[in-house]
Design an enzyme around this catalytic site. Structure first.
Site, PDB file in Angstrom:
ATOM      1  N   LYS A  41      36.589 -25.682 -38.867  1.00 19.46           N
ATOM      2  CA  LYS A  41      36.622 -24.980 -37.911  1.00 19.46           C
ATOM      3  C   LYS A  41      38.163 -24.872 -38.006  1.00 19.46           C
ATOM      4  O   LYS A  41      38.948 -24.718 -38.564  1.00 19.46           O
ATOM      5  CB  LYS A  41      36.844 -26.691 -37.091  1.00 19.46           C
ATOM      6  CG  LYS A  41      35.792 -27.252 -37.019  1.00 19.46           C
ATOM      7  CD  LYS A  41      34.998 -28.913 -36.164  1.00 19.46           C
ATOM      8  CE  LYS A  41      34.262 -29.436 -36.274  1.00 19.46           C
ATOM      9  NZ  LYS A  41      33.574 -30.755 -35.992  1.00 19.46           N
ATOM     10  N   PHE A  69      33.456 -35.040 -24.274  1.00 19.51           N
ATOM     11  CA  PHE A  69      34.375 -34.521 -24.931  1.00 19.51           C
ATOM     12  C   PHE A  69      33.451 -32.895 -24.882  1.00 19.51           C
ATOM     13  O   PHE A  69      34.003 -31.489 -25.314  1.00 19.51           O
ATOM     14  CB  PHE A  69      33.911 -34.728 -26.113  1.00 19.51           C
ATOM     15  CG  PHE A  69      32.653 -34.857 -26.698  1.00 19.51           C
ATOM     16  CD1 PHE A  69      32.128 -33.612 -27.546  1.00 19.51           C
ATOM     17  CD2 PHE A  69      32.241 -36.135 -26.742  1.00 19.51           C
ATOM     18  CE1 PHE A  69      30.438 -34.075 -28.236  1.00 19.51           C
ATOM     19  CE2 PHE A  69      30.882 -36.494 -27.275  1.00 19.51           C
ATOM     20  CZ  PHE A  69      30.652 -35.511 -28.282  1.00 19.51           C
ATOM     21  N   ARG A  86      28.676 -34.545 -45.524  1.00 22.42           N
ATOM     22  CA  ARG A  86      28.813 -35.213 -45.021  1.00 22.42           C
ATOM     23  C   ARG A  86      29.726 -36.414 -45.710  1.00 22.42           C
ATOM     24  O   ARG A  86      30.229 -36.748 -44.420  1.00 22.42           O
ATOM     25  CB  ARG A  86      27.570 -36.091 -44.269  1.00 22.42           C
ATOM     26  CG  ARG A  86      26.795 -35.278 -43.573  1.00 22.42           C
ATOM     27  CD  ARG A  86      27.110 -35.032 -42.281  1.00 22.42           C
ATOM     28  NE  ARG A  86      27.343 -35.639 -41.679  1.00 22.42           N
ATOM     29  CZ  ARG A  86      27.549 -35.838 -40.108  1.00 22.42           C
ATOM     30  NH1 ARG A  86      27.982 -34.144 -38.894  1.00 22.42           N
ATOM     31  NH2 ARG A  86      28.072 -36.944 -39.402  1.00 22.42           N
ATOM     32  N   THR A 121      33.549 -39.340 -38.579  1.00 19.30           N
ATOM     33  CA  THR A 121      33.510 -37.718 -37.408  1.00 19.30           C
ATOM     34  C   THR A 121      34.997 -38.159 -36.433  1.00 19.30           C
ATOM     35  O   THR A 121      35.825 -37.652 -36.355  1.00 19.30           O
ATOM     36  CB  THR A 121      32.967 -37.989 -36.160  1.00 19.30           C
ATOM     37  OG1 THR A 121      31.306 -37.925 -36.464  1.00 19.30           O
ATOM     38  CG2 THR A 121      33.295 -37.683 -34.738  1.00 19.30           C
ATOM     39  N   ARG A 139      38.244 -35.899 -44.092  1.00 19.41           N
ATOM     40  CA  ARG A 139      39.227 -36.044 -42.824  1.00 19.41           C
ATOM     41  C   ARG A 139      39.561 -36.696 -43.105  1.00 19.41           C
ATOM     42  O   ARG A 139      41.035 -36.907 -42.063  1.00 19.41           O
ATOM     43  CB  ARG A 139      37.348 -36.059 -41.368  1.00 19.41           C
ATOM     44  CG  ARG A 139      36.967 -35.625 -41.301  1.00 19.41           C
ATOM     45  CD  ARG A 139      35.871 -35.043 -40.473  1.00 19.41           C
ATOM     46  NE  ARG A 139      35.229 -34.186 -39.823  1.00 19.41           N
ATOM     47  CZ  ARG A 139      34.150 -34.893 -39.015  1.00 19.41           C
ATOM     48  NH1 ARG A 139      33.169 -35.707 -39.186  1.00 19.41           N
ATOM     49  NH2 ARG A 139      33.542 -33.553 -38.950  1.00 19.41           N
ATOM     50  N   ASN A 174      38.896 -32.376 -36.320  1.00 18.60           N
ATOM     51  CA  ASN A 174      38.418 -33.322 -37.565  1.00 18.60           C
ATOM     52  C   ASN A 174      38.304 -32.261 -38.368  1.00 18.60           C
ATOM     53  O   ASN A 174      37.263 -32.579 -39.333  1.00 18.60           O
ATOM     54  CB  ASN A 174      37.153 -34.176 -37.481  1.00 18.60           C
ATOM     55  CG  ASN A 174      35.983 -33.596 -36.177  1.00 18.60           C
ATOM     56  OD1 ASN A 174      35.766 -32.048 -36.394  1.00 18.60           O
ATOM     57  ND2 ASN A 174      35.241 -34.679 -35.912  1.00 18.60           N
TER      58      ASN A 174
HETATM   59  P1  IDP Z   1      30.098 -34.618 -36.350  1.00 25.06           P
HETATM   60  O1  IDP Z   1      30.779 -33.412 -36.839  1.00 25.06           O
HETATM   61  O2  IDP Z   1      30.152 -35.422 -37.597  1.00 25.06           O
HETATM   62  O3  IDP Z   1      28.704 -34.444 -36.578  1.00 25.06           O
HETATM   63  P2  IDP Z   1      29.091 -35.598 -33.665  1.00 25.06           P
HETATM   64  O4  IDP Z   1      28.640 -36.461 -33.259  1.00 25.06           O
HETATM   65  O5  IDP Z   1      28.142 -34.590 -34.290  1.00 25.06           O
HETATM   66  O6  IDP Z   1      30.071 -35.282 -35.696  1.00 25.06           O
HETATM   67  O7  IDP Z   1      29.669 -34.596 -32.291  1.00 25.06           O
HETATM   68  C1  IDP Z   1      30.666 -32.863 -32.782  1.00 25.06           C
HETATM   69  C2  IDP Z   1      32.317 -32.984 -32.709  1.00 25.06           C
HETATM   70  O8  IDP Z   1      31.958 -32.819 -31.316  1.00 25.06           O
HETATM   71  C3  IDP Z   1      32.794 -33.295 -34.010  1.00 25.06           C
HETATM   72  O9  IDP Z   1      33.361 -33.257 -34.603  1.00 25.06           O
HETATM   73  C4  IDP Z   1      33.867 -33.773 -32.772  1.00 25.06           C
HETATM   74  O10 IDP Z   1      34.664 -32.547 -33.410  1.00 25.06           O
HETATM   75  C5  IDP Z   1      33.358 -33.529 -31.288  1.00 25.06           C
HETATM   76  N1  IDP Z   1      33.242 -34.765 -30.471  1.00 25.06           N
HETATM   77  C6  IDP Z   1      32.798 -35.697 -31.079  1.00 25.06           C
HETATM   78  N2  IDP Z   1      32.268 -37.213 -30.357  1.00 25.06           N
HETATM   79  C7  IDP Z   1      34.033 -36.603 -29.814  1.00 25.06           C
HETATM   80  C8  IDP Z   1      34.530 -37.618 -28.828  1.00 25.06           C
HETATM   81  O11 IDP Z   1      34.651 -39.262 -28.562  1.00 25.06           O
HETATM   82  N3  IDP Z   1      35.885 -36.638 -28.106  1.00 25.06           N
HETATM   83  C9  IDP Z   1      36.301 -35.669 -28.679  1.00 25.06           C
HETATM   84  N4  IDP Z   1      35.492 -35.277 -30.037  1.00 25.06           N
HETATM   85  C10 IDP Z   1      34.205 -35.570 -29.692  1.00 25.06           C
HETATM   86 MG    MG Z   2      27.672 -33.232 -36.190  1.00 25.21          MG
END
Ligand code: IDP
Ligand code: MG
Length: 150
Positions: free
Chosen positions: A9, A57, A85, A91, A102, A112
């Site tokens: 990212k 978000f 993963r 996450t 991470r 992240n």
């Molecule tokens: P992942 O990237 O681990 O698959 P996802 O739940 O698919 O996680 O969420 C996508 C992205 O959205 C996350 O990597 C993070 O950058 C962002 N994100 C998810 N949940 C939150 C939150 O509660 N606050 C801020 N950003 C979030």
């Molecule tokens: Mg995801």
């Protein structure tokens, strides 16, 4: 062989962590099948993160992911989706285990560093958003038999 989409990212690019993150994924034994530096626009961000449209978000996520260049990759290997993963870590970077990308380099869920597809089906969908078939290369490496038994 299984394939997955990885995004390093904009925070990874800005912080100069691209090389270190790719090194960890390569060292694990994953093979780079496609890779490019690019910047996502709003439309691409909505398509890629369609499962998150409407969440609190989401606007912040789109603002962040479109804010600068990122590295998009297709990685290939046995169980590539799960391997990426667990190499990424949770996450919420604040809870990610030390030893994960991470867990070692990030502290905030919204910064992240890395995306990895969460299932084989979503990997197929996401890879098609970022790469044409002709941009994804199949090749063997001399050390493949030392990484996978079969
Ligand atoms: P992942 O990237 O681990 O698959 P996802 O739940 O698919 O996680 O969420 C996508 C992205 O959205 C996350 O990597 C993070 O950058 C962002 N994100 C998810 N949940 C939150 C939150 O509660 N606050 C801020 N950003 C979030
Ligand atoms: Mg995801």
């Amino acid at each position: 062989m299984e394939r997955t989409l990885v995004l390093l990212k904009p925070d990874a690019v800005q912080r100069g962590l691209v090389g270190q993150i790719i090194a960890r994924l390569e060292a694990r034994g994953l093979k780079i099948a496609a890779m490019k530096l690019m910047q996502m626009d709003q439309a691409l961000a909505h398509r890629h993160y369609e499962a998150h449209v409407g969440k609190g978000f989401f606007p912040g996520l789109v603002g962040f992911i479109t804010s600068g260049p990122l590295v998009a990759m297709v990685l290939e290997g046995k169980d590539a989706v799960a391997i990426v993963r667990n190499t990424m870590g949770e996450t919420n970077a604040a809870k990610a285990a030390p030893g994960t990308i991470r867990g070692d380099f990030a502290i905030d869920i919204g910064r992240n560093l890395i995306h990895g597809s969460d299932a084989v089906d979503s990997a197929k969908r996401e890879i098609a958003i970022f790469f044409r078939d002709s941009e994804i290369l199949s090749y063997s490496r001399a050390n493949d038999p030392w990484i996978l038994e079969s």
